[in-house]
Design a protein around this motif. Structure first.
Motif, PDB file in Angstrom:
ATOM      1  N   GLY B  29       0.783  -1.232   0.000  1.00 34.09           N
ATOM      2  CA  GLY B  29       0.000   0.000   0.000  1.00 34.09           C
ATOM      3  C   GLY B  29       0.814   1.279   0.000  1.00 34.09           C
ATOM      4  N   GLN B  30       2.133   1.172  -0.163  1.00 37.32           N
ATOM      5  CA  GLN B  30       2.979   2.369  -0.189  1.00 37.32           C
ATOM      6  C   GLN B  30       3.084   2.891  -1.623  1.00 37.32           C
ATOM      7  OE1 GLN B  30       4.287   3.700   2.733  1.00 37.32           O
ATOM      8  NE2 GLN B  30       2.919   2.159   3.602  1.00 37.32           N
ATOM      9  N   PRO B  31       3.178   4.215  -1.789  1.00 33.70           N
ATOM     10  CA  PRO B  31       3.222   4.766  -3.152  1.00 33.70           C
ATOM     11  C   PRO B  31       4.548   4.486  -3.853  1.00 33.70           C
ATOM     12  CG  PRO B  31       3.491   6.511  -1.525  1.00 33.70           C
ATOM     13  CD  PRO B  31       3.168   5.259  -0.754  1.00 33.70           C
ATOM     14  N   ILE B  32       4.469   4.353  -5.153  1.00 34.86           N
ATOM     15  CA  ILE B  32       5.663   4.173  -5.985  1.00 34.86           C
ATOM     16  C   ILE B  32       6.363   5.519  -6.154  1.00 34.86           C
ATOM     17  CG2 ILE B  32       6.348   3.711  -8.378  1.00 34.86           C
ATOM     18  CD1 ILE B  32       4.390   1.358  -8.315  1.00 34.86           C
ATOM     19  N   ALA B  33       7.709   5.476  -6.166  1.00 34.74           N
ATOM     20  CA  ALA B  33       8.485   6.717  -6.272  1.00 34.74           C
ATOM     21  C   ALA B  33       9.469   6.593  -7.431  1.00 34.74           C
ATOM     22  CB  ALA B  33       9.236   6.972  -4.968  1.00 34.74           C
ATOM     23  N   ARG B  34       9.677   7.716  -8.118  1.00 33.64           N
ATOM     24  CA  ARG B  34      10.705   7.752  -9.159  1.00 33.64           C
ATOM     25  C   ARG B  34      12.034   8.017  -8.475  1.00 33.64           C
ATOM     26  NH1 ARG B  34      10.595   5.818 -14.295  1.00 33.64           N
ATOM     27  NH2 ARG B  34      12.433   6.565 -15.412  1.00 33.64           N
ATOM     28  N   ILE B  35      12.997   7.134  -8.639  1.00 32.19           N
ATOM     29  CA  ILE B  35      14.276   7.297  -7.936  1.00 32.19           C
ATOM     30  C   ILE B  35      15.428   7.214  -8.921  1.00 32.19           C
ATOM     31  CG2 ILE B  35      15.846   6.211  -6.282  1.00 32.19           C
ATOM     32  CD1 ILE B  35      13.758   5.957  -4.375  1.00 32.19           C
ATOM     33  N   GLN B  36      16.358   8.159  -8.752  1.00 36.32           N
ATOM     34  CA  GLN B  36      17.602   8.144  -9.529  1.00 36.32           C
ATOM     35  C   GLN B  36      18.614   7.322  -8.734  1.00 36.32           C
ATOM     36  OE1 GLN B  36      17.919  10.293 -12.439  1.00 36.32           O
ATOM     37  NE2 GLN B  36      19.888   9.360 -12.940  1.00 36.32           N
ATOM     38  N   PHE B  37      18.850   6.087  -9.195  1.00 39.52           N
ATOM     39  CA  PHE B  37      19.735   5.213  -8.435  1.00 39.52           C
ATOM     40  C   PHE B  37      21.202   5.545  -8.673  1.00 39.52           C
ATOM     41  CE2 PHE B  37      15.988   2.733  -7.833  1.00 39.52           C
ATOM     42  CZ  PHE B  37      16.204   2.084  -6.642  1.00 39.52           C
ATOM     43  N   THR B  38      21.534   5.803  -9.908  1.00 39.14           N
ATOM     44  CA  THR B  38      22.902   6.131 -10.301  1.00 39.14           C
ATOM     45  C   THR B  38      22.761   7.139 -11.440  1.00 39.14           C
ATOM     46  OG1 THR B  38      23.138   4.552 -12.110  1.00 39.14           O
ATOM     47  CG2 THR B  38      23.525   3.699  -9.881  1.00 39.14           C
ATOM     48  N   PRO B  39      23.865   7.742 -11.888  1.00 40.79           N
ATOM     49  CA  PRO B  39      23.727   8.694 -12.993  1.00 40.79           C
ATOM     50  C   PRO B  39      23.086   8.063 -14.222  1.00 40.79           C
ATOM     51  CG  PRO B  39      25.883   8.920 -11.987  1.00 40.79           C
ATOM     52  CD  PRO B  39      25.235   7.712 -11.355  1.00 40.79           C
ATOM     53  N   THR B  40      23.242   6.754 -14.382  1.00 42.93           N
ATOM     54  CA  THR B  40      22.741   6.109 -15.601  1.00 42.93           C
ATOM     55  C   THR B  40      21.458   5.318 -15.377  1.00 42.93           C
ATOM     56  OG1 THR B  40      24.180   4.229 -15.131  1.00 42.93           O
ATOM     57  CG2 THR B  40      25.012   5.884 -16.661  1.00 42.93           C
ATOM     58  N   VAL B  41      21.055   5.149 -14.138  1.00 39.70           N
ATOM     59  CA  VAL B  41      19.911   4.278 -13.858  1.00 39.70           C
ATOM     60  C   VAL B  41      18.892   5.025 -12.997  1.00 39.70           C
ATOM     61  CG1 VAL B  41      19.136   2.136 -12.779  1.00 39.70           C
ATOM     62  CG2 VAL B  41      21.350   2.197 -13.964  1.00 39.70           C
ATOM     63  N   ASP B  42      17.713   5.274 -13.568  1.00 41.74           N
ATOM     64  CA  ASP B  42      16.602   5.731 -12.732  1.00 41.74           C
ATOM     65  C   ASP B  42      15.377   4.936 -13.131  1.00 41.74           C
ATOM     66  OD1 ASP B  42      16.448   7.243 -15.243  1.00 41.74           O
ATOM     67  OD2 ASP B  42      14.749   8.219 -14.297  1.00 41.74           O
ATOM     68  N   PHE B  43      14.533   4.660 -12.177  1.00 40.70           N
ATOM     69  CA  PHE B  43      13.292   3.975 -12.521  1.00 40.70           C
ATOM     70  C   PHE B  43      12.272   4.131 -11.405  1.00 40.70           C
ATOM     71  CE2 PHE B  43      16.196   0.560 -11.069  1.00 40.70           C
ATOM     72  CZ  PHE B  43      15.504   0.054  -9.994  1.00 40.70           C
ATOM     73  N   ASP B  44      11.040   3.710 -11.720  1.00 43.41           N
ATOM     74  CA  ASP B  44       9.981   3.748 -10.719  1.00 43.41           C
ATOM     75  C   ASP B  44      10.317   2.729  -9.650  1.00 43.41           C
ATOM     76  OD1 ASP B  44       8.494   5.701 -11.946  1.00 43.41           O
ATOM     77  OD2 ASP B  44       7.350   4.266 -13.142  1.00 43.41           O
ATOM     78  N   TRP B  45      10.500   3.211  -8.432  1.00 47.11           N
ATOM     79  CA  TRP B  45      10.869   2.315  -7.345  1.00 47.11           C
ATOM     80  C   TRP B  45       9.630   1.990  -6.522  1.00 47.11           C
ATOM     81  CZ3 TRP B  45      11.320   2.834  -1.825  1.00 47.11           C
ATOM     82  CH2 TRP B  45      11.892   1.696  -1.226  1.00 47.11           C
ATOM     83  N   ASP B  46       9.403   0.706  -6.394  1.00 50.00           N
ATOM     84  CA  ASP B  46       8.234   0.213  -5.675  1.00 50.00           C
ATOM     85  C   ASP B  46       8.668  -0.235  -4.284  1.00 50.00           C
ATOM     86  OD1 ASP B  46       6.038  -1.049  -4.693  1.00 50.00           O
ATOM     87  OD2 ASP B  46       5.708  -2.334  -6.445  1.00 50.00           O
ATOM     88  N   PRO B  47       8.260   0.511  -3.249  1.00 46.61           N
ATOM     89  CA  PRO B  47       8.698   0.143  -1.891  1.00 46.61           C
ATOM     90  C   PRO B  47       7.932  -1.049  -1.328  1.00 46.61           C
ATOM     91  CG  PRO B  47       7.260   2.042  -1.782  1.00 46.61           C
ATOM     92  CD  PRO B  47       7.419   1.708  -3.238  1.00 46.61           C
ATOM     93  N   ASN B  48       6.928  -1.523  -2.048  1.00 46.70           N
ATOM     94  CA  ASN B  48       6.154  -2.656  -1.560  1.00 46.70           C
ATOM     95  C   ASN B  48       6.847  -3.963  -1.917  1.00 46.70           C
ATOM     96  OD1 ASN B  48       3.705  -1.031  -0.769  1.00 46.70           O
ATOM     97  ND2 ASN B  48       3.901  -0.479  -2.940  1.00 46.70           N
ATOM     98  N   GLY B  49       6.545  -4.977  -1.151  1.00 43.18           N
ATOM     99  CA  GLY B  49       7.087  -6.280  -1.499  1.00 43.18           C
ATOM    100  C   GLY B  49       7.524  -7.046  -0.271  1.00 43.18           C
ATOM    101  N   LEU B  50       8.357  -8.039  -0.537  1.00 43.42           N
ATOM    102  CA  LEU B  50       8.816  -8.971   0.493  1.00 43.42           C
ATOM    103  C   LEU B  50      10.210  -8.555   0.958  1.00 43.42           C
ATOM    104  CD1 LEU B  50       8.229 -11.807   1.864  1.00 43.42           C
ATOM    105  CD2 LEU B  50       9.543 -12.776  -0.043  1.00 43.42           C
ATOM    106  N   PHE B  51      10.394  -8.495   2.277  1.00 45.21           N
ATOM    107  CA  PHE B  51      11.690  -8.099   2.851  1.00 45.21           C
ATOM    108  C   PHE B  51      12.049  -9.075   3.965  1.00 45.21           C
ATOM    109  CE2 PHE B  51       9.676  -4.411   1.100  1.00 45.21           C
ATOM    110  CZ  PHE B  51      10.685  -3.745   0.444  1.00 45.21           C
ATOM    111  N   HIS B  52      13.341  -9.221   4.217  1.00 51.31           N
ATOM    112  CA  HIS B  52      13.801 -10.027   5.349  1.00 51.31           C
ATOM    113  C   HIS B  52      14.461  -9.075   6.326  1.00 51.31           C
ATOM    114  CE1 HIS B  52      15.252 -13.334   7.714  1.00 51.31           C
ATOM    115  NE2 HIS B  52      14.747 -14.207   6.876  1.00 51.31           N
ATOM    116  N   ILE B  53      13.901  -8.961   7.531  1.00 50.84           N
ATOM    117  CA  ILE B  53      14.427  -8.010   8.505  1.00 50.84           C
ATOM    118  C   ILE B  53      14.750  -8.731   9.818  1.00 50.84           C
ATOM    119  CG2 ILE B  53      13.148  -6.068   7.507  1.00 50.84           C
ATOM    120  CD1 ILE B  53      11.208  -6.272   9.904  1.00 50.84           C
ATOM    121  N   GLU B  54      15.493  -8.052  10.645  1.00 52.85           N
ATOM    122  CA  GLU B  54      15.754  -8.477  12.028  1.00 52.85           C
ATOM    123  C   GLU B  54      16.595  -9.739  12.134  1.00 52.85           C
ATOM    124  OE1 GLU B  54      11.852  -8.388  13.878  1.00 52.85           O
ATOM    125  OE2 GLU B  54      11.679  -6.231  13.548  1.00 52.85           O
ATOM    126  N   GLN B  55      17.427  -9.982  11.118  1.00 51.90           N
ATOM    127  CA  GLN B  55      18.417 -11.057  11.193  1.00 51.90           C
ATOM    128  C   GLN B  55      19.667 -10.540  11.912  1.00 51.90           C
ATOM    129  OE1 GLN B  55      17.042  -9.990   8.357  1.00 51.90           O
ATOM    130  NE2 GLN B  55      18.585  -8.790   7.276  1.00 51.90           N
TER     131      GLN B  55
END
Lengths: 317, 317
Positions: B29-55
């Motif tokens: 349910g989080q909004p998608i953001a346009r992110i410039q990852f590197t000078p050559t790579v930018d794309f719509d970044w989707d913060p939703n999904g599966l993550f592994h935390i607290e290891q």
């Protein structure tokens, strides 16, 4: 490992660690907060004061069977730490162990904002927000399989990434502040190379490739060779590159438009180096008959063979 | 190290690393953001999904001259990572190296939120804000000197912390989310001990002492002994402690009310253990004629002697 002591790895003459680079900053004018630190300790916490940020953390390892003086420096890609070089997600030796077995001293970097280098939680200094890569993004961006096949974990065919350990890999993901910390990362890596104090073979992955290339162009005298594994960065037009460059590129480059674009840039960069008279090699693995490598060749099932080929290339330059 | 290859450290039969514990979470349910990852790579970044935390992240080291089967597990204090055990700020061998030299296999933990374990940038899961310890806070809290003498770096007399390297120490500080991640840290450390698979000597510092004690009380069968270096945590009244406990406490305990209070609790804890019939030792170093230790005995100028004394204690239990 249950019940047994750990086993494996290359015998070492020694290892150690150090921090390099960064800067001291003073935070002022922030309100004091009452913070419960532990069940027994709470006090007024003052966020103001002197801090050291933007340093890199480095671990070094020297094999007992050392056969080279030239060190290898390993720099992670975006959202990873130096741990990515230690072991593959399915538990095989990582490139760190492979290069030690080849007889190289190896330095593993946690660059600015990653792992033991720490990060800056003050929005006035690092505005953020930081991002964390999802499993879905890794699946697609790392060319493990088509985005629509993530749920079933159905990979491209052939695929050398150890699919059963895919979820293990994402445990190694850490947050990043895209672009904002790039300049600091270049400065810190430069400080690492200065501290090492002799020309190194710098091997960088993905977003680390951009940082490594910028650092190397700033101080070419510190670079014996640059190995770029699917780098996301390239020199500006006309930049003179005074050291040998090896590019290593995997398979399934038609998976997304991004990879099609990057592939074209790898070729153009290699051609430009040749025009400059600089030693340049670009291994498009699939064109050499090695099919199925992902964006993570240091984790793929032929990781040791690729490390061996890179070590062979390093010996020849 | 300029111009030379690194030297030093204990010869190792091998080393490696692993992740343990944590959990998978799904962000939605989080909004998608346009992110410039590197000078050559930018794309719509989707913060939703599966993550592994607290290891937790763990590095293990086995010395060639191994003289003990029982492993030593080192757990950092608040705002630090496993790097705190590797070297002192002034470049002497850390307790990791000292215990390897004593012949122990050693596991070094980066627990939840620290170092290579990564952290969770989603406020819905970890509300924050995270905090970072200032040099001034470290100076006072670690009993290096009086708060009003920080600017001149004038320490308590006697003082064993290597004052000239004080600013080097703060490079190793990383952000923490006070209290919020404690339960996750206990679970992850439990997973680390389960993975090690044999009773360990668990040695923890400061806020790590609270995490270690809770973990040990949850699974005493995994604990051969618990060494608490100025722990911030204590068992609840009436808790049964089924393993030997050594507490190590430095000097200048009258520096702040906090330390006066903690000192009283160290003594009460030790007395309670004795009443239970549990092996208990509490070394108030100044009372034993060793003056000037700070909150950081693993960094003080007698760090190797203290490690040696702890190793001697471990051999006797």
């Amino acid at each position: 490992m249950s019940g047994d002591l750990p086993a494996g790895g290359v015998p070492l003459a020694g290892f150690g660690s150090f921090y390099a680079g960064g800067r001291q900053v003073r935070v002022e004018g922030q309100p004091i907060a009452r913070i419960q630190f532990t069940p027994t300790v709470d006090f007024d916490w003052d966020p103001n004061g002197l801090f050291h940020i933007e340093q890199a953390y480095v671990q070094w390892f020297v094999p007992i069977d050392r056969r080279h003086d030239r060190p290898v420096v390993l720099l992670h890609g975006g959202g990873f730490t130096g741990a990515m070089w230690e072991a593959t997600p399915d538990g095989r030796p990582g490139w760190l162990q492979n290069f030690l077995a080849e007889g190289y001293p190896v330095y593993v970097v946690d660059n600015v904002e990653r792992g033991r280098a720490g990060w800056c939680p003050f929005p006035t200094l690092w505005p953020g927000p930081p991002i964390l890569r999802s499993a879905e993004e890794a699946w697609s961006l790392f060319r493990i399989g088509a985005a629509e096949h993530f749920a079933q974990r159905r990979p491209f065919d052939p695929q050398r990434f150890p699919i059963a350990a895919f979820d293990e890999m994402i445990r190694g993901s850490v947050p990043r502040f895209p672009r904002q910390t790039d300049d600091a990362a270049v400065l810190a890596l430069g400080a690492v190379l200065a501290r090492i104090g002799r020309p190194a073979a710098l091997l960088a992955h993905s977003q680390g490739g951009e940082i490594a290339l910028r650092t190397a162009l700033d101080a070419p005298e510190r670079i014996a060779a640059l190995v770029l594994v699917e780098s996301s960065g390239f020199p500006e037009d006309g930049a003179r590159v005074g050291f040998p460059v090896l590019q290593v590129v995997g398979d399934h480059l038609d998976a997304t438009p991004l990879w099609g674009d990057l592939s074209a840039r790898y070729r153009a960069f290699a051609a430009d180096l040749v025009r400059q008279g600089t030693r340049s090699d670009a291994w498009f693995l699939a064109e050499r008959g090695v099919r199925g490598n992902s964006h993570m060749p240091m984790m793929d099932d032929n990781s040791a063979e690729i490390a061996g080929a890179i070590a062979h290339w390093l010996r020849a330059i």
